[in-house]
Design a protein around this motif. Structure first.
Motif, PDB file in Angstrom:
ATOM      1  N   UNK A 195      11.308 -17.709  11.024  1.00 25.72           N
ATOM      2  CA  UNK A 195      11.557 -17.028   9.758  1.00 25.72           C
ATOM      3  C   UNK A 195      11.300 -15.531   9.823  1.00 25.72           C
ATOM      4  N   UNK A 196      10.800 -15.059  10.955  1.00 30.00           N
ATOM      5  CA  UNK A 196      10.452 -13.643  11.054  1.00 30.00           C
ATOM      6  C   UNK A 196      11.118 -13.023  12.279  1.00 30.00           C
ATOM      7  N   UNK A 197      11.302 -11.690  12.218  1.00 27.52           N
ATOM      8  CA  UNK A 197      11.921 -10.975  13.329  1.00 27.52           C
ATOM      9  C   UNK A 197      10.926 -10.716  14.458  1.00 27.52           C
ATOM     10  N   UNK A 198       9.698 -10.391  14.092  1.00 29.44           N
ATOM     11  CA  UNK A 198       8.656 -10.071  15.065  1.00 29.44           C
ATOM     12  C   UNK A 198       7.317 -10.599  14.569  1.00 29.44           C
ATOM     13  N   UNK A 199       6.441 -10.940  15.491  1.00 25.70           N
ATOM     14  CA  UNK A 199       5.085 -11.352  15.156  1.00 25.70           C
ATOM     15  C   UNK A 199       4.128 -10.441  15.908  1.00 25.70           C
ATOM     16  N   UNK A 200       3.142  -9.905  15.192  1.00 31.08           N
ATOM     17  CA  UNK A 200       2.081  -9.117  15.811  1.00 31.08           C
ATOM     18  C   UNK A 200       0.807  -9.920  15.647  1.00 31.08           C
ATOM     19  N   UNK A 201       0.213 -10.282  16.779  1.00 34.08           N
ATOM     20  CA  UNK A 201      -1.023 -11.057  16.746  1.00 34.08           C
ATOM     21  C   UNK A 201      -2.182 -10.152  16.356  1.00 34.08           C
ATOM     22  N   UNK A 202      -2.983 -10.636  15.426  1.00 30.73           N
ATOM     23  CA  UNK A 202      -4.159  -9.888  14.992  1.00 30.73           C
ATOM     24  C   UNK A 202      -5.358 -10.278  15.832  1.00 30.73           C
ATOM     25  N   UNK A 203      -6.232  -9.369  16.143  1.00 33.72           N
ATOM     26  CA  UNK A 203      -6.185  -7.974  15.732  1.00 33.72           C
ATOM     27  C   UNK A 203      -5.135  -7.191  16.525  1.00 33.72           C
ATOM     28  N   UNK A 204      -4.391  -6.362  15.819  1.00 31.16           N
ATOM     29  CA  UNK A 204      -3.352  -5.536  16.446  1.00 31.16           C
ATOM     30  C   UNK A 204      -4.012  -4.414  17.237  1.00 31.16           C
ATOM     31  N   UNK A 205      -3.475  -4.153  18.407  1.00 26.95           N
ATOM     32  CA  UNK A 205      -4.043  -3.134  19.283  1.00 26.95           C
ATOM     33  C   UNK A 205      -3.010  -2.041  19.516  1.00 26.95           C
ATOM     34  N   UNK A 206      -3.474  -0.784  19.499  1.00 30.44           N
ATOM     35  CA  UNK A 206      -2.600   0.348  19.792  1.00 30.44           C
ATOM     36  C   UNK A 206      -1.455   0.458  18.797  1.00 30.44           C
ATOM     37  N   UNK A 207      -0.254   0.645  19.327  1.00 25.77           N
ATOM     38  CA  UNK A 207       0.914   0.843  18.468  1.00 25.77           C
ATOM     39  C   UNK A 207       1.750  -0.432  18.342  1.00 25.77           C
ATOM     40  N   UNK A 208       1.104  -1.585  18.401  1.00 24.03           N
ATOM     41  CA  UNK A 208       1.812  -2.865  18.360  1.00 24.03           C
ATOM     42  C   UNK A 208       2.645  -3.032  17.095  1.00 24.03           C
ATOM     43  N   UNK A 209       2.123  -2.619  15.948  1.00 23.80           N
ATOM     44  CA  UNK A 209       2.861  -2.776  14.689  1.00 23.80           C
ATOM     45  C   UNK A 209       4.078  -1.868  14.680  1.00 23.80           C
ATOM     46  N   UNK A 210       3.895  -0.623  15.064  1.00 24.04           N
ATOM     47  CA  UNK A 210       5.014   0.324  15.088  1.00 24.04           C
ATOM     48  C   UNK A 210       6.120  -0.136  16.035  1.00 24.04           C
TER      49      UNK A 210
END
Length: 109
Positions: free
Chosen positions: A83-98
């Motif tokens: 259902x999602x385009x991307x998944x960022x595992x928490x805790x996010x490190x560095x520029x993972x979200x961007x």
């Protein structure tokens, strides 16, 4: 001129502010809210903390948008992956979200 328009949905105030700060520094126009808004329209991507949309079973409950979704999740329910385009595992490190936002929007890094 903004790189794109993003909606950030995160119930935790500090997380929401941090995400908005980082993404604005990358050149995005960011609206940040603590709870899901309906309907979601007019955004190039939506960054959402799983806590804002997960039901008791861990699945997304009511996220409806035509924009690509970047999900921030500590533990991803298997049914959510499609259902999602991307998944960022928490805790996010560095520029993972961007980077996940760029991939979701298909914008070269």
């Amino acid at each position: 001129m903004a790189v794109g328009r993003l909606l950030v949905i995160a119930p935790d105030h500090d997380l929401r502010r941090s995400l908005a700060f980082v993404l604005e520094a990358e050149g995005y126009e960011v609206d940040a809210v603590g709870a899901l808004l309906r309907p979601i329209s007019g955004y190039d991507a939506v960054v959402v903390d799983q806590k804002a949309i997960a039901g008791a079973d861990g699945r997304t409950s009511n996220l409806v948008t035509s924009a690509p979704v970047v999900l921030l999740a500590a533990r991803l329910h298997p049914d959510m992956a499609g259902a999602v385009a991307e998944v960022v595992e928490l805790p996010a490190i560095g520029n993972a979200v961007s980077l996940a936002v760029r991939r979701a929007m298909q914008v070269p890094a």
